[in-house]
Design a protein around this motif. Sequence first.
Motif, PDB file in Angstrom:
ATOM      1  N   ARG A 215       0.380 -15.759   3.832  1.00  0.00           N
ATOM      2  CA  ARG A 215       1.653 -15.069   4.044  1.00  0.00           C
ATOM      3  C   ARG A 215       2.449 -15.014   2.757  1.00  0.00           C
ATOM      4  O   ARG A 215       3.007 -13.965   2.387  1.00  0.00           O
ATOM      5  N   ASP A 216       2.497 -16.131   2.061  1.00  0.00           N
ATOM      6  CA  ASP A 216       3.215 -16.202   0.791  1.00  0.00           C
ATOM      7  C   ASP A 216       2.586 -15.262  -0.233  1.00  0.00           C
ATOM      8  O   ASP A 216       3.288 -14.563  -0.978  1.00  0.00           O
ATOM      9  N   TYR A 217       1.261 -15.215  -0.238  1.00  0.00           N
ATOM     10  CA  TYR A 217       0.527 -14.340  -1.160  1.00  0.00           C
ATOM     11  C   TYR A 217       0.887 -12.877  -0.914  1.00  0.00           C
ATOM     12  O   TYR A 217       1.170 -12.116  -1.858  1.00  0.00           O
ATOM     13  N   TYR A 218       0.871 -12.465   0.353  1.00  0.00           N
ATOM     14  CA  TYR A 218       1.200 -11.081   0.682  1.00  0.00           C
ATOM     15  C   TYR A 218       2.621 -10.732   0.247  1.00  0.00           C
ATOM     16  O   TYR A 218       2.894  -9.621  -0.222  1.00  0.00           O
ATOM     17  N   HIS A 219       3.531 -11.674   0.394  1.00  0.00           N
ATOM     18  CA  HIS A 219       4.910 -11.415  -0.010  1.00  0.00           C
ATOM     19  C   HIS A 219       5.025 -11.289  -1.527  1.00  0.00           C
ATOM     20  O   HIS A 219       5.803 -10.463  -2.026  1.00  0.00           O
ATOM     21  N   HIS A 220       4.276 -12.073  -2.251  1.00  0.00           N
ATOM     22  CA  HIS A 220       4.270 -11.959  -3.718  1.00  0.00           C
ATOM     23  C   HIS A 220       3.677 -10.616  -4.145  1.00  0.00           C
ATOM     24  O   HIS A 220       4.184  -9.975  -5.080  1.00  0.00           O
ATOM     25  N   ILE A 221       2.605 -10.201  -3.480  1.00  0.00           N
ATOM     26  CA  ILE A 221       1.999  -8.904  -3.780  1.00  0.00           C
ATOM     27  C   ILE A 221       3.014  -7.783  -3.540  1.00  0.00           C
ATOM     28  O   ILE A 221       3.170  -6.872  -4.363  1.00  0.00           O
ATOM     29  N   ALA A 222       3.708  -7.863  -2.412  1.00  0.00           N
ATOM     30  CA  ALA A 222       4.685  -6.833  -2.070  1.00  0.00           C
ATOM     31  C   ALA A 222       5.836  -6.800  -3.065  1.00  0.00           C
ATOM     32  O   ALA A 222       6.368  -5.729  -3.389  1.00  0.00           O
ATOM     33  N   GLN A 223       6.223  -7.970  -3.556  1.00  0.00           N
ATOM     34  CA  GLN A 223       7.311  -8.036  -4.535  1.00  0.00           C
ATOM     35  C   GLN A 223       6.878  -7.445  -5.871  1.00  0.00           C
ATOM     36  O   GLN A 223       7.637  -6.748  -6.545  1.00  0.00           O
ATOM     37  N   GLN A 224       5.619  -7.718  -6.240  1.00  0.00           N
ATOM     38  CA  GLN A 224       5.103  -7.249  -7.519  1.00  0.00           C
ATOM     39  C   GLN A 224       4.738  -5.762  -7.479  1.00  0.00           C
ATOM     40  O   GLN A 224       4.961  -5.030  -8.453  1.00  0.00           O
ATOM     41  N   TYR A 225       4.168  -5.339  -6.329  1.00  0.00           N
ATOM     42  CA  TYR A 225       3.729  -3.954  -6.195  1.00  0.00           C
ATOM     43  C   TYR A 225       4.273  -3.358  -4.890  1.00  0.00           C
ATOM     44  O   TYR A 225       3.522  -3.144  -3.929  1.00  0.00           O
ATOM     45  N   PRO A 226       5.554  -3.093  -4.798  1.00  0.00           N
ATOM     46  CA  PRO A 226       6.140  -2.608  -3.542  1.00  0.00           C
ATOM     47  C   PRO A 226       5.524  -1.307  -3.055  1.00  0.00           C
ATOM     48  O   PRO A 226       5.507  -1.038  -1.847  1.00  0.00           O
ATOM     49  N   GLU A 227       4.995  -0.501  -3.967  1.00  0.00           N
ATOM     50  CA  GLU A 227       4.383   0.760  -3.550  1.00  0.00           C
ATOM     51  C   GLU A 227       3.120   0.540  -2.735  1.00  0.00           C
ATOM     52  O   GLU A 227       2.701   1.411  -1.962  1.00  0.00           O
ATOM     53  N   TRP A 228       2.504  -0.626  -2.871  1.00  0.00           N
ATOM     54  CA  TRP A 228       1.279  -0.913  -2.122  1.00  0.00           C
ATOM     55  C   TRP A 228       1.531  -1.092  -0.628  1.00  0.00           C
ATOM     56  O   TRP A 228       0.586  -1.070   0.159  1.00  0.00           O
ATOM     57  N   LEU A 229       2.775  -1.266  -0.247  1.00  0.00           N
ATOM     58  CA  LEU A 229       3.067  -1.453   1.169  1.00  0.00           C
ATOM     59  C   LEU A 229       2.738  -0.209   1.988  1.00  0.00           C
ATOM     60  O   LEU A 229       2.413  -0.313   3.172  1.00  0.00           O
ATOM     61  N   TRP A 230       2.845   0.969   1.363  1.00  0.00           N
ATOM     62  CA  TRP A 230       2.598   2.209   2.109  1.00  0.00           C
ATOM     63  C   TRP A 230       1.611   3.144   1.422  1.00  0.00           C
ATOM     64  O   TRP A 230       1.255   4.181   1.989  1.00  0.00           O
ATOM     65  N   GLN A 231       1.167   2.780   0.227  1.00  0.00           N
ATOM     66  CA  GLN A 231       0.185   3.602  -0.473  1.00  0.00           C
ATOM     67  C   GLN A 231      -1.159   2.879  -0.524  1.00  0.00           C
ATOM     68  O   GLN A 231      -1.205   1.650  -0.613  1.00  0.00           O
ATOM     69  N   ASP A 232      -2.249   3.641  -0.486  1.00  0.00           N
ATOM     70  CA  ASP A 232      -3.577   3.050  -0.600  1.00  0.00           C
ATOM     71  C   ASP A 232      -3.693   2.324  -1.937  1.00  0.00           C
ATOM     72  O   ASP A 232      -3.419   2.904  -3.002  1.00  0.00           O
ATOM     73  N   VAL A 233      -4.099   1.064  -1.895  1.00  0.00           N
ATOM     74  CA  VAL A 233      -4.333   0.319  -3.133  1.00  0.00           C
ATOM     75  C   VAL A 233      -5.575   0.867  -3.820  1.00  0.00           C
ATOM     76  O   VAL A 233      -5.609   1.063  -5.038  1.00  0.00           O
ATOM     77  N   GLU A 234      -6.602   1.146  -3.023  1.00  0.00           N
ATOM     78  CA  GLU A 234      -7.861   1.713  -3.513  1.00  0.00           C
ATOM     79  C   GLU A 234      -8.280   2.819  -2.554  1.00  0.00           C
ATOM     80  O   GLU A 234      -7.654   3.036  -1.521  1.00  0.00           O
ATOM     81  N   SER A 235      -9.370   3.504  -2.883  1.00  0.00           N
ATOM     82  CA  SER A 235      -9.906   4.525  -1.991  1.00  0.00           C
ATOM     83  C   SER A 235     -10.611   3.857  -0.814  1.00  0.00           C
ATOM     84  O   SER A 235     -11.052   2.702  -0.904  1.00  0.00           O
ATOM     85  N   TYR A 236     -10.719   4.583   0.285  1.00  0.00           N
ATOM     86  CA  TYR A 236     -11.499   4.108   1.427  1.00  0.00           C
ATOM     87  C   TYR A 236     -12.955   3.938   1.004  1.00  0.00           C
ATOM     88  O   TYR A 236     -13.495   4.756   0.258  1.00  0.00           O
ATOM     89  N   LYS A 237     -13.574   2.888   1.498  1.00  0.00           N
ATOM     90  CA  LYS A 237     -14.995   2.626   1.205  1.00  0.00           C
ATOM     91  C   LYS A 237     -15.823   2.876   2.471  1.00  0.00           C
ATOM     92  O   LYS A 237     -16.657   2.060   2.857  1.00  0.00           O
ATOM     93  N   THR A 238     -15.529   3.978   3.110  1.00  0.00           N
ATOM     94  CA  THR A 238     -16.138   4.306   4.392  1.00  0.00           C
ATOM     95  C   THR A 238     -16.994   5.557   4.343  1.00  0.00           C
ATOM     96  O   THR A 238     -17.596   5.943   5.346  1.00  0.00           O
ATOM     97  N   GLY A 239     -17.042   6.206   3.193  1.00  0.00           N
ATOM     98  CA  GLY A 239     -17.744   7.477   3.100  1.00  0.00           C
ATOM     99  C   GLY A 239     -16.846   8.655   3.442  1.00  0.00           C
ATOM    100  O   GLY A 239     -17.290   9.799   3.404  1.00  0.00           O
ATOM    101  N   PHE A 240     -15.574   8.362   3.770  1.00  0.00           N
ATOM    102  CA  PHE A 240     -14.607   9.412   4.069  1.00  0.00           C
ATOM    103  C   PHE A 240     -13.484   9.374   3.044  1.00  0.00           C
ATOM    104  O   PHE A 240     -13.186   8.327   2.471  1.00  0.00           O
ATOM    105  N   SER A 241     -12.842  10.518   2.834  1.00  0.00           N
ATOM    106  CA  SER A 241     -11.678  10.567   1.956  1.00  0.00           C
ATOM    107  C   SER A 241     -10.417  10.499   2.784  1.00  0.00           C
ATOM    108  O   SER A 241     -10.452  10.638   4.016  1.00  0.00           O
TER     109      SER A 241
END
Length: 277
Positions: free
Chosen positions: A115-141
């Motif tokens: 939980r603490d880790y996720y909060h640190h990530i969100a503080q450091q990269y707030p855009e990651w809360l609603w934007q894809d960090v990476e592309s889907y690895k499912t064969g779909f875009s």
Amino acid sequence: MRQVLPTQFASRSDLVAQVVAISPDLLSTDAMPANKPTDRAVSDILGGADEAELALQLWSVRDYGQTRNHLDGAVSGLSPYLRHGVLTPHQLQQACLAKLSLDESQKFLQQLSWRDYYHHIAQQYPEWLWQDVESYKTGFSVVDYAEDLPADVLAAQTPEAFINQLIEQLYTQGYLHNHARLYLASYLVHWRRVKWQVGARWMLRHLLDGDTASNNLSWQWVASTFSAKPYIFNLDNVVKFAGAVTTFDLTPANNPALDASYETLQLRLFPNLTAGE
């Protein structure tokens, strides 16, 4: 003139009536059809410091490490109090260590650390809360995923009985076991091909312990935009972790899309992936 609202109530029903009076929109959401009884449900979870302290005292910390992944496991159920500041992570840590040794407390302390880790990530990269960090690895875009929840999902009337029961629990209790959240997220993203952001927003709307950082980054982990591969499950896995929770309908006939081997599901859900991927 500013209205003075009451702070003391003779019963919980009086409290609920007051909340409804000042927030009538709570009874008219698009979450469920109006003729569904769960549309007007009030969660069994009680708020307040006294209730939080009682729940903390009754929690079987010793069994947590062995049973936490089971739907009837000894999870704390304290996350709503943690989310709203009634309890702090430090209080939970100290309460755990007061009952168990550091080694015995490891599994629970790991969860607090996540939980603490996720909060640190969100503080450091707030855009990651609603934007894809990476592309889907499912064969779909990303354009292959829907922008809206299917109507049968909103109405808890999908072809999968187990999924419907999870949705009903989300609506009526505002709470789901963490494993159940992963199941539901996986079903929406991979079986129904809905964007994780859509599911994350919907779940946050109903969770009493809805924490944007933990919720959204967990959805990204399931979707594979914040992990090495998509998270999927099958009916056998649900049966394994359902434990003594007999209220769930886990019959194969009523859960046809979940009743398959992982190999079959991998081919069915991700047909665009090559063997090497």
